[in-house]
Design a protein around this motif. Structure first.
Motif, mmCIF file in Angstrom:
data_model
loop_
_atom_site.group_PDB
_atom_site.id
_atom_site.type_symbol
_atom_site.label_atom_id
_atom_site.label_comp_id
_atom_site.label_asym_id
_atom_site.label_seq_id
_atom_site.Cartn_x
_atom_site.Cartn_y
_atom_site.Cartn_z
ATOM 1 N N GLY A 74 -6.894 1.681 10.353
ATOM 2 C CA GLY A 74 -7.403 1.191 11.626
ATOM 3 C C GLY A 74 -8.766 1.762 11.957
ATOM 4 N N GLY A 75 -9.110 1.760 13.247
ATOM 5 C CA GLY A 75 -10.406 2.254 13.670
ATOM 6 C C GLY A 75 -11.511 1.250 13.403
ATOM 7 N N ASP A 76 -12.743 1.725 13.557
ATOM 8 C CA ASP A 76 -13.907 0.862 13.343
ATOM 9 C C ASP A 76 -14.408 0.918 11.908
ATOM 10 O OD1 ASP A 76 -14.353 -0.014 16.163
ATOM 11 O OD2 ASP A 76 -14.523 2.148 16.453
ATOM 12 N N GLU A 77 -14.204 2.032 11.238
ATOM 13 C CA GLU A 77 -14.567 2.183 9.834
ATOM 14 C C GLU A 77 -13.489 3.011 9.146
ATOM 15 O OE1 GLU A 77 -18.524 3.569 9.113
ATOM 16 O OE2 GLU A 77 -19.414 2.344 10.717
ATOM 17 N N GLN A 78 -13.429 2.868 7.820
ATOM 18 C CA GLN A 78 -12.417 3.604 7.063
ATOM 19 C C GLN A 78 -13.033 4.199 5.801
ATOM 20 O OE1 GLN A 78 -11.889 0.021 7.359
ATOM 21 N NE2 GLN A 78 -11.263 0.368 9.489
ATOM 22 N N ARG A 79 -12.535 5.368 5.441
ATOM 23 C CA ARG A 79 -12.837 5.970 4.149
ATOM 24 C C ARG A 79 -11.506 6.211 3.441
ATOM 25 N NH1 ARG A 79 -16.913 10.744 6.309
ATOM 26 N NH2 ARG A 79 -18.814 9.471 6.540
ATOM 27 N N ILE A 80 -11.411 5.707 2.214
ATOM 28 C CA ILE A 80 -10.184 5.903 1.431
ATOM 29 C C ILE A 80 -10.462 6.958 0.371
ATOM 30 C CG2 ILE A 80 -8.509 4.810 -0.102
ATOM 31 C CD1 ILE A 80 -9.142 2.147 1.279
ATOM 32 N N HIS A 81 -9.682 8.031 0.392
ATOM 33 C CA HIS A 81 -9.854 9.099 -0.600
ATOM 34 C C HIS A 81 -8.943 8.903 -1.809
ATOM 35 C CE1 HIS A 81 -12.514 10.901 2.152
ATOM 36 N NE2 HIS A 81 -11.630 11.512 2.939
ATOM 37 N N SER A 82 -7.703 8.484 -1.567
ATOM 38 C CA SER A 82 -6.768 8.313 -2.692
ATOM 39 C C SER A 82 -5.686 7.308 -2.321
ATOM 40 C CB SER A 82 -6.121 9.653 -3.059
ATOM 41 O OG SER A 82 -5.266 10.093 -2.008
ATOM 42 N N ILE A 83 -5.221 6.593 -3.344
ATOM 43 C CA ILE A 83 -4.064 5.707 -3.207
ATOM 44 C C ILE A 83 -3.174 5.922 -4.418
ATOM 45 C CG2 ILE A 83 -3.239 3.329 -3.025
ATOM 46 C CD1 ILE A 83 -5.903 2.513 -1.868
ATOM 47 N N ASP A 84 -1.924 6.226 -4.184
ATOM 48 C CA ASP A 84 -0.951 6.447 -5.267
ATOM 49 C C ASP A 84 0.155 5.408 -5.103
ATOM 50 O OD1 ASP A 84 0.507 7.413 -7.341
ATOM 51 O OD2 ASP A 84 1.301 9.152 -6.257
ATOM 52 N N THR A 85 0.235 4.460 -6.048
ATOM 53 C CA THR A 85 1.144 3.320 -5.912
ATOM 54 C C THR A 85 2.273 3.384 -6.935
ATOM 55 O OG1 THR A 85 -0.626 1.891 -5.071
ATOM 56 C CG2 THR A 85 1.315 0.797 -5.958
ATOM 57 N N ASP A 86 3.489 3.157 -6.471
ATOM 58 C CA ASP A 86 4.660 3.031 -7.345
ATOM 59 C C ASP A 86 5.028 1.554 -7.431
ATOM 60 O OD1 ASP A 86 4.933 5.793 -7.747
ATOM 61 O OD2 ASP A 86 6.080 6.008 -5.888
ATOM 62 N N HIS A 87 5.238 1.070 -8.667
ATOM 63 C CA HIS A 87 5.660 -0.309 -8.898
ATOM 64 C C HIS A 87 7.113 -0.310 -9.360
ATOM 65 C CE1 HIS A 87 1.670 -2.380 -8.799
ATOM 66 N NE2 HIS A 87 1.249 -1.142 -9.032
ATOM 67 N N THR A 88 7.940 -1.126 -8.722
ATOM 68 C CA THR A 88 9.339 -1.265 -9.131
ATOM 69 C C THR A 88 9.684 -2.745 -9.248
ATOM 70 O OG1 THR A 88 10.102 -1.176 -6.826
ATOM 71 C CG2 THR A 88 10.023 0.910 -8.039
#
Length: 364
Positions: free
Chosen positions: A284-298
């Protein structure tokens, strides 16, 4: 195709070969007009659309019923693999127009589960391509002539696709940016003024998002530029029918050259694009910074589909240009040559207009 996979559908009345009629669920004879339905039930369709477990397929543990052998033509110029009649020993590649010789070997691969039958006839696809080419600026006149020519033939091709399903759960870290404004005093042209300055207040965040993906489509061939074929989307997969060679009668089917593991990697990339959008919305917010995404697939599953494309290959100055038409919706994409003379002419007109404007402005 190997002999046991040679599919012929003779007309019951005159003996000629029946062909699939786009937009209908029947074969037709172009000589005597006889028609033959291609029936299937809702239960047969549901069975055909059942997916395979991805992990079992990657470990080569698919059941024998999911595998078939076919003989294909291999183009040494663009790499396309297209199924041809076994009696045909030489042909022109429908993707790049190069002369090719049929491969004498057989290929063992995963059988198509379903096919999206052609909805547009060649005439309707030609009209869609003509309208698209007619809107191209600075295209060579020969290309426009080609578009207007009724002799410009399109090839009807069933192109292989992988369709992937996956349930994803993603953990992320990042920062949420909320905008606020400060007032500051500035001096401009000797005058003191105030102005509002936008600033961002950053807050560290973390969270989880989840999404279930269904039918993430990856073209399983390298014969056409991926960006053009992807631009043909969306495909209306509600019209899928159980795979039946009758739908292919009168058309060609390309064999897949993008193997399942590579197709899966491309699907993960497309899923990651969507997951990043989900993360931004969650932050959310007006801007975003993404540092990490860890995804599990099942529960990863897939199926092999054949989707319809009308295609034309046009040669201009010893180079091949290809145009593709979605055989279901009529959407058109393609490569295009540029006319140097038309561009130069347009530049001369602009220069002349500027010179005329300056001349008359000085005369005032």
């Amino acid at each position: 195709m190997s002999d046991e996979h040679k599919h012929e559908f003779p007309c019951e009345q005159c003996g000629a070969q029946l062909r699939y009629a786009p937009g209908q669920r029947r074969l037709t004879c172009q000589y005597c007009g006889h028609e033959q339905d291609i029936p299937f039930t809702d239960e047969e369709r549901e069975t055909a659309l059942e997916t395979h477990d991805l992990r079992e397929a990657l470990a080569n543990h698919l059941p024998p019923s999911a595998i078939e052998e076919t003989r294909v033509l291999s183009c040494t110029n663009c790499g396309a693999q297209v199924e041809f009649d076994p009696a045909q020993h030489a042909a022109e590649c429908p993707f790049c127009g190069s002369p090719v010789v049929t491969d004498t070997g057989t290929h063992r691969h995963i059988k198509p589960a379903a096919v999206l039958p052609f909805k547009l006839s060649e005439r309707e696809a030609h009209d869609a391509m003509k309208r698209w080419l007619g809107r191209l600026w600075f295209a060579p006149s020969k290309l426009k002539d080609y578009a207007r020519s009724d002799g410009s033939r399109l090839s009807g091709l069933y192109v292989p696709y992988w369709a992937f399903d996956s349930k994803t759960r993603s953990r992320y870290t990042g920062e949420r940016g909320d905008a606020y404004y400060e007032t500051r005093t500035v001096v401009r042209n000797g005058k003191t003024e105030t102005e509002r300055v936008r600033k961002i207040r950053w807050t560290r965040v973390s969270g989880r998002v989840s999404r279930d993906f269904t039918d993430v489509l990856i073209m399983a061939a390298q014969s056409l530029p991926r960006k053009y074929v992807r631009a043909l989307e969306p495909w209306m997969l509600d019209d899928l029918a159980p795979y039946n060679p009758k739908f292919l009668s009168g058309f060609r089917a390309e064999g897949y050259t993008v193997q399942l593991p590579e197709g899966h990697d491309l699907a993960i990339e497309r899923m990651n694009e969507v997951i990043r959008q989900d993360v931004r919305r969650d932050i959310g917010g007006d801007e975003q910074r993404i540092h990490s995404i860890d995804t599990d697939h099942t529960d990863e599953r897939f199926k092999h589909l054949l989707l319809p494309i009308w295609m034309a290959a046009y040669r201009y100055r010893d180079k091949s240009y290809r145009f593709v038409v979605n055989g279901q919706t009529g959407k058109v994409q393609g490569e295009r040559p540029w006319s140097v003379w038309k561009i130069a002419g347009a530049m001369l007109v602009v220069v002349a207009a500027i010179a005329a404007y300056v001349y008359f402005a000085e005369m005032r």
